[in-house]
Enzyme design. Sequence first.
Site, PDB file in Angstrom:
ATOM      1  N   ASP A 172     -30.150  -6.287 -14.038  1.00 31.04           N
ATOM      2  CA  ASP A 172     -29.308  -7.241 -13.325  1.00 31.04           C
ATOM      3  C   ASP A 172     -28.586  -8.126 -14.337  1.00 31.04           C
ATOM      4  O   ASP A 172     -29.167  -8.580 -15.322  1.00 31.04           O
ATOM      5  CB  ASP A 172     -30.161  -8.102 -12.385  1.00 31.04           C
ATOM      6  CG  ASP A 172     -29.317  -8.850 -11.368  1.00 31.04           C
ATOM      7  OD1 ASP A 172     -29.400  -8.513 -10.172  1.00 31.04           O
ATOM      8  OD2 ASP A 172     -28.552  -9.756 -11.768  1.00 31.04           O
ATOM      9  N   ILE A 173     -27.314  -8.388 -14.086  1.00 31.75           N
ATOM     10  CA  ILE A 173     -26.494  -9.169 -15.016  1.00 31.75           C
ATOM     11  C   ILE A 173     -26.905 -10.649 -15.031  1.00 31.75           C
ATOM     12  O   ILE A 173     -26.621 -11.359 -16.001  1.00 31.75           O
ATOM     13  CB  ILE A 173     -24.997  -9.014 -14.653  1.00 31.75           C
ATOM     14  CG1 ILE A 173     -24.110  -9.317 -15.849  1.00 31.75           C
ATOM     15  CG2 ILE A 173     -24.618  -9.887 -13.468  1.00 31.75           C
ATOM     16  CD1 ILE A 173     -22.661  -8.917 -15.642  1.00 31.75           C
ATOM     17  N   ASN A 190     -31.902  -7.294  -0.140  1.00 30.24           N
ATOM     18  CA  ASN A 190     -31.133  -8.265   0.633  1.00 30.24           C
ATOM     19  C   ASN A 190     -30.130  -7.516   1.504  1.00 30.24           C
ATOM     20  O   ASN A 190     -29.554  -6.513   1.084  1.00 30.24           O
ATOM     21  CB  ASN A 190     -30.398  -9.227  -0.312  1.00 30.24           C
ATOM     22  CG  ASN A 190     -31.370 -10.085  -1.118  1.00 30.24           C
ATOM     23  OD1 ASN A 190     -32.428 -10.470  -0.619  1.00 30.24           O
ATOM     24  ND2 ASN A 190     -31.025 -10.363  -2.362  1.00 30.24           N
ATOM     25  N   GLY A 243     -28.563 -12.652   2.254  1.00 24.83           N
ATOM     26  CA  GLY A 243     -28.111 -13.022   0.917  1.00 24.83           C
ATOM     27  C   GLY A 243     -27.525 -11.883   0.117  1.00 24.83           C
ATOM     28  O   GLY A 243     -27.490 -11.937  -1.110  1.00 24.83           O
ATOM     29  N   GLN A 244     -27.017 -10.849   0.796  1.00 24.56           N
ATOM     30  CA  GLN A 244     -26.420  -9.719   0.074  1.00 24.56           C
ATOM     31  C   GLN A 244     -25.035 -10.097  -0.421  1.00 24.56           C
ATOM     32  O   GLN A 244     -24.184 -10.537   0.362  1.00 24.56           O
ATOM     33  CB  GLN A 244     -26.341  -8.492   0.987  1.00 24.56           C
ATOM     34  CG  GLN A 244     -25.816  -7.254   0.279  1.00 24.56           C
ATOM     35  CD  GLN A 244     -25.867  -6.007   1.156  1.00 24.56           C
ATOM     36  OE1 GLN A 244     -26.173  -6.079   2.346  1.00 24.56           O
ATOM     37  NE2 GLN A 244     -25.565  -4.860   0.574  1.00 24.56           N
ATOM     38  N   HIS A 248     -28.997  -1.824  -2.709  1.00 25.20           N
ATOM     39  CA  HIS A 248     -29.725  -1.938  -3.981  1.00 25.20           C
ATOM     40  C   HIS A 248     -31.091  -2.552  -3.747  1.00 25.20           C
ATOM     41  O   HIS A 248     -31.260  -3.424  -2.902  1.00 25.20           O
ATOM     42  CB  HIS A 248     -28.936  -2.763  -5.006  1.00 25.20           C
ATOM     43  CG  HIS A 248     -28.428  -4.077  -4.493  1.00 25.20           C
ATOM     44  ND1 HIS A 248     -27.321  -4.189  -3.685  1.00 25.20           N
ATOM     45  CD2 HIS A 248     -28.879  -5.341  -4.671  1.00 25.20           C
ATOM     46  CE1 HIS A 248     -27.108  -5.461  -3.387  1.00 25.20           C
ATOM     47  NE2 HIS A 248     -28.054  -6.180  -3.972  1.00 25.20           N
ATOM     48  N   HIS A 278     -33.799  -4.790  -5.612  1.00 24.27           N
ATOM     49  CA  HIS A 278     -34.130  -5.640  -6.760  1.00 24.27           C
ATOM     50  C   HIS A 278     -35.589  -5.402  -7.125  1.00 24.27           C
ATOM     51  O   HIS A 278     -36.466  -5.396  -6.240  1.00 24.27           O
ATOM     52  CB  HIS A 278     -34.021  -7.127  -6.398  1.00 24.27           C
ATOM     53  CG  HIS A 278     -32.654  -7.648  -6.137  1.00 24.27           C
ATOM     54  ND1 HIS A 278     -31.927  -8.324  -7.087  1.00 24.27           N
ATOM     55  CD2 HIS A 278     -31.885  -7.627  -5.020  1.00 24.27           C
ATOM     56  CE1 HIS A 278     -30.765  -8.716  -6.563  1.00 24.27           C
ATOM     57  NE2 HIS A 278     -30.717  -8.296  -5.303  1.00 24.27           N
TER      58      HIS A 278
HETATM   59  P1  AMP Z   1     -27.544  -9.272  -3.881  1.00 30.51           P
HETATM   60  O1  AMP Z   1     -27.276 -10.740  -3.882  1.00 30.51           O
HETATM   61  O2  AMP Z   1     -28.877  -8.888  -3.324  1.00 30.51           O
HETATM   62  O3  AMP Z   1     -26.404  -8.500  -3.253  1.00 30.51           O
HETATM   63  O4  AMP Z   1     -27.649  -8.858  -5.412  1.00 30.51           O
HETATM   64  C1  AMP Z   1     -26.577  -8.478  -6.187  1.00 30.51           C
HETATM   65  C2  AMP Z   1     -27.034  -8.562  -7.609  1.00 30.51           C
HETATM   66  O5  AMP Z   1     -26.122  -7.832  -8.407  1.00 30.51           O
HETATM   67  C3  AMP Z   1     -27.109  -9.966  -8.180  1.00 30.51           C
HETATM   68  O6  AMP Z   1     -28.460 -10.239  -8.587  1.00 30.51           O
HETATM   69  C4  AMP Z   1     -26.139  -9.932  -9.344  1.00 30.51           C
HETATM   70  O7  AMP Z   1     -26.601 -10.679 -10.458  1.00 30.51           O
HETATM   71  C5  AMP Z   1     -26.060  -8.462  -9.653  1.00 30.51           C
HETATM   72  N1  AMP Z   1     -24.825  -8.022 -10.280  1.00 30.51           N
HETATM   73  C6  AMP Z   1     -23.554  -8.306  -9.901  1.00 30.51           C
HETATM   74  N2  AMP Z   1     -22.671  -7.702 -10.706  1.00 30.51           N
HETATM   75  C7  AMP Z   1     -23.402  -7.007 -11.613  1.00 30.51           C
HETATM   76  C8  AMP Z   1     -23.058  -6.171 -12.725  1.00 30.51           C
HETATM   77  N3  AMP Z   1     -21.794  -5.927 -13.066  1.00 30.51           N
HETATM   78  N4  AMP Z   1     -24.082  -5.627 -13.447  1.00 30.51           N
HETATM   79  C9  AMP Z   1     -25.364  -5.881 -13.117  1.00 30.51           C
HETATM   80  N5  AMP Z   1     -25.737  -6.637 -12.075  1.00 30.51           N
HETATM   81  C10 AMP Z   1     -24.776  -7.205 -11.336  1.00 30.51           C
END
Ligand code: AMP
Length: 114
Positions: free
Chosen positions: A30-31, A87, A93-94, A100, A102
């Site tokens: 995760d970024i 999520n 909170g998506q 995906h 987590h």
């Molecule tokens: P959600 O809020 O459950 O939809 O989670 C989306 C997740 O994607 C968040 O934890 C972000 O930090 C992560 N995210 C968004 N863009 C990227 C990216 N380019 N590379 C890796 N993780 C990302």
Amino acid sequence: MNDCIFCKIIQGEIPGRKIYEDDDMLAFHDIGPQAPVHFLLIPKRHITSIMETGDEDALLIGRLLVKAQELAKESGCGEKGARFVINCKEDGGQTVDHLHIHVLGGRPLAWPPG
Ligand code: AMP
Ligand code: ZN
């Protein structure tokens, strides 16, 4: 889906720190990590959320969960455990509309969520 950032990571159009890949799924860090271990596991097929799945997706979803716990163990979470979070939509909170999981670990995690 052209404007999906996770599809772009799958296609190599934007970078991702990959942990695992096979024909059906991809795991990457995760970024914005919320714990010492925080990676995402996604299907390569664009599925918008867990609430857009059906019986035809059961094998894929099951394989994602099995792989998620394998990768959690490989990341050092085998003894103390981890959290597996999906999520979904606004109240869940998506923020990225590509299904995906987590995987979070490496520290105690609070419950319930705020
Ligand atoms: P959600 O809020 O459950 O939809 O989670 C989306 C997740 O994607 C968040 O934890 C972000 O930090 C992560 N995210 C968004 N863009 C990227 C990216 N380019 N590379 C890796 N993780 C990302
Ligand atoms: Zn996508």
